[in-house]
Design a protein around this motif. Sequence first.
Motif, mmCIF file in Angstrom:
data_model
loop_
_atom_site.group_PDB
_atom_site.id
_atom_site.type_symbol
_atom_site.label_atom_id
_atom_site.label_comp_id
_atom_site.label_asym_id
_atom_site.label_seq_id
_atom_site.Cartn_x
_atom_site.Cartn_y
_atom_site.Cartn_z
ATOM 1 N N TYR A 63 0.854 -1.191 0.000
ATOM 2 C CA TYR A 63 0.000 0.000 0.000
ATOM 3 C C TYR A 63 0.885 1.235 0.000
ATOM 4 O O TYR A 63 1.930 1.269 0.663
ATOM 5 N N ALA A 265 -10.522 5.294 2.781
ATOM 6 C CA ALA A 265 -11.439 4.147 2.698
ATOM 7 C C ALA A 265 -11.006 3.188 1.592
ATOM 8 O O ALA A 265 -11.104 1.974 1.744
ATOM 9 N N ARG A 266 -10.481 3.721 0.486
ATOM 10 C CA ARG A 266 -10.050 2.832 -0.602
ATOM 11 C C ARG A 266 -8.545 2.530 -0.521
ATOM 12 O O ARG A 266 -7.956 1.996 -1.460
ATOM 13 N N GLY B 39 -2.856 -4.353 7.900
ATOM 14 C CA GLY B 39 -2.921 -5.614 7.177
ATOM 15 C C GLY B 39 -1.985 -5.649 5.990
ATOM 16 O O GLY B 39 -2.318 -6.216 4.960
ATOM 17 N N SER B 99 -12.035 -2.733 -2.772
ATOM 18 C CA SER B 99 -12.787 -1.524 -2.386
ATOM 19 C C SER B 99 -13.779 -1.119 -3.467
ATOM 20 O O SER B 99 -14.947 -0.849 -3.193
ATOM 21 N N TYR B 123 -14.930 -4.734 9.105
ATOM 22 C CA TYR B 123 -13.891 -3.947 8.429
ATOM 23 C C TYR B 123 -14.338 -2.484 8.343
ATOM 24 O O TYR B 123 -15.359 -2.167 7.729
ATOM 25 N N ASN B 125 -13.619 0.178 6.813
ATOM 26 C CA ASN B 125 -13.808 0.928 5.568
ATOM 27 C C ASN B 125 -15.159 0.680 4.907
ATOM 28 O O ASN B 125 -15.552 1.433 4.015
ATOM 29 N N GLY B 128 -17.047 3.800 4.949
ATOM 30 C CA GLY B 128 -16.763 4.783 3.910
ATOM 31 C C GLY B 128 -17.505 4.474 2.617
ATOM 32 O O GLY B 128 -18.090 5.365 1.999
ATOM 33 N N PHE B 129 -17.496 3.212 2.216
ATOM 34 C CA PHE B 129 -18.189 2.835 0.976
ATOM 35 C C PHE B 129 -19.691 3.083 1.125
ATOM 36 O O PHE B 129 -20.362 3.499 0.178
ATOM 37 N N ILE B 131 -21.200 5.299 3.146
ATOM 38 C CA ILE B 131 -21.501 6.739 3.145
ATOM 39 C C ILE B 131 -21.419 7.282 1.724
ATOM 40 O O ILE B 131 -22.274 8.046 1.285
#
Lengths: 399, 399
Positions: A63, A265-266, B39, B99, B123, B125, B128-129, B131
């Motif tokens: 990442y 988030a992504r 992770g 994502s 998880y 995140n 976020g997806f 929202i």
Amino acid sequence: MPNISNRGDLMPASPIRKLVPFAEQAKERGTHVIHLNIGQPDIFTPEVALDAVRNLPDKVIEYSHSAGNESYRRKLAKYYQSIGIDVDHTEILITTGGSEALTFAFLSCLNPGDEVIIPEPFYANYNGFAIAAGVKIVPVTSTIENSFALPPIRDFEALITPRTKGIVVCNPNNPTGYLYSKEEMKELRQLVLKHDLFFFSDEVYREFCYDDNKHLSVMHLQGLEEHAVMFDSVSKRFSECGVRIGALVSKNKDLISTALKFGQARLSPPGLGQIVGEASLDTPEQYFTDVYQEYIQRRDFLVEELNKIPGVVCPEPKGAFYTMVKLPVDDSDKFCQWILSDFDHEGQTVMMAPGTGFYSTPGKGMNEVRIAYVLERKELARAIEVLRVALENYPGRQI
Amino acid sequence: MPNISNRGDLMPASPIRKLVPFAEQAKERGTHVIHLNIGQPDIFTPEVALDAVRNLPDKVIEYSHSAGNESYRRKLAKYYQSIGIDVDHTEILITTGGSEALTFAFLSCLNPGDEVIIPEPFYANYNGFAIAAGVKIVPVTSTIENSFALPPIRDFEALITPRTKGIVVCNPNNPTGYLYSKEEMKELRQLVLKHDLFFFSDEVYREFCYDDNKHLSVMHLQGLEEHAVMFDSVSKRFSECGVRIGALVSKNKDLISTALKFGQARLSPPGLGQIVGEASLDTPEQYFTDVYQEYIQRRDFLVEELNKIPGVVCPEPKGAFYTMVKLPVDDSDKFCQWILSDFDHEGQTVMMAPGTGFYSTPGKGMNEVRIAYVLERKELARAIEVLRVALENYPGRQI
């Protein structure tokens, strides 16, 4: 069986999507299809960029920072500074293509139901980003008679409602090739200040400005620190459409920190693409000179030859590598299909993007097509010849 | 100055984001920070994947098909078929990481205001997806006492409203490491059929199942052709987090064609990442055996050592490489900050993800942390020793 979403139904097909099967059938018949419909340049990606990924040092593809690698953002900031855009690396988010920059900006600046005003014809995929974000696009019409110049500010004013939150321009413009003048940009500056709007500017074709016209960025305008939002991409500048690397640039700190939350988030933008994008900033100047010369030749040739065809009107684009062309036809959707399904000239035909897909206002663009000049001149010459003969033979010809 | 959007304000910071400055300060003090919070595996990316991009043949990095390269999708379909998942390449969209697969699924299946039920902890995140898509997450609580097994179906039933459109599970689970059993998956199957819901299953840790437990995919369940939606990614399987390549898999044709429209708007998934992803499917079996052995050793060591610490409860995870651990502390947010800001043991400290960020229900997870075992055993041993001493010295210790 569960139903899919209404917004799925709202999503328009891309302007050329319905033509794809006809193009495939033409190819199956042995007809050579010349693609004037897409913005995929045939220009080589810079060697320095390809080498960077070929020499990949990493053993683990990890990442990156959610805003993009800091080394890349710092180098990109230096490039912007070199063209008079005063930003640092904290005012840049690296995104997955220019597409994600728009999506993050819409999500961060606009609530569902908010409106943005966009001069039409406009890049058709804005519709998709707007629907995904629940945002309403309000079109203000520009006209081919006026070379697709900025519509009068009073036309914008007439469309402003309490839900209007921003203006979107693409400069130089896809699909029209129009380059907004300093005066037009200043008019828009006054408008956004008066109504406290965001000024979103898609500048992915910045390097493609012809005839000594200078590009004025939204980031060059004074007093718009909180309002100006610039979208960028490596796709066209370096012929790297496939790496999916773009940028969201703004001096509005609330906006950047909010967009970064969507970025977190992504997780991160594409890692290999970032390596390519960063290395691309070392592309030698000669590359751009060569590319510029190539496009200017293509444009000059295309515009001159198109305007020789009876009934065809092609304004001279000042930027990007598209032009919206008026054709003497009843319906460009039908014509663009017919030329693929029912026509060939010496075994060849052309695929073009019908104009209607670039307008929000129903009925607009019915005698226009978008042509991308991303092919070498010999291929363009063949395409124009095919188009000329097709227009002579098209049953829906209107002159 | 124009305001940013309300949904920007709604976006939660990631569970560890507020800890980042404290970790940086610790590093500035010269303290070595061991990262148990992320992770990002230390495992090497397969050579065959790195070689593919190092031998990049292309001269122009072009857009790919919006659904991903067909050669990649065909090869991926073969892999799925080899594990009993009956799909072909038209039932797969290559996405920008897992994502984007979730985002496209939410946009395609759910209208703004629709609800999905998700077992918590989940998880982070996903928030976020949801929202971004205007979707409401309704949590159903699983408990550490029960090793985070699937909550009783009656708990799901109690949460179903007319707006409920789907269930989301992550299997094996991030953050708990729980692997859903065949029986639990069948219970969920009955539930989604009864209420005509989508069954979204995030299976990016599929290969990480321990103790001879077999992974059951949502795609293995009979009669769910229209309901089952699988999310996948190369990130964990091949240690390729940075390439941002995932997949959306479903036999529901309406869903795939709708998701493809969103895919077309963003043009294509990352091109270089697709080259890596496709080549990765030729990774020799030995790679997975080695990785599996490595993780099982790490897990066994971690679980045994953590449970030796007084007041610590660590269920044995059956999959993935995370575990939710109960600590004898007043507030794990405070503890995770304190251990970075006010503590070191022989110049070392640890960064962990506080449990609250993985729960939607306020107050849940306050004495839990998520630990990722993506570090080699020697480093894990040091981390556990630091944690043991820290718990002895933490002012908010509760036992």
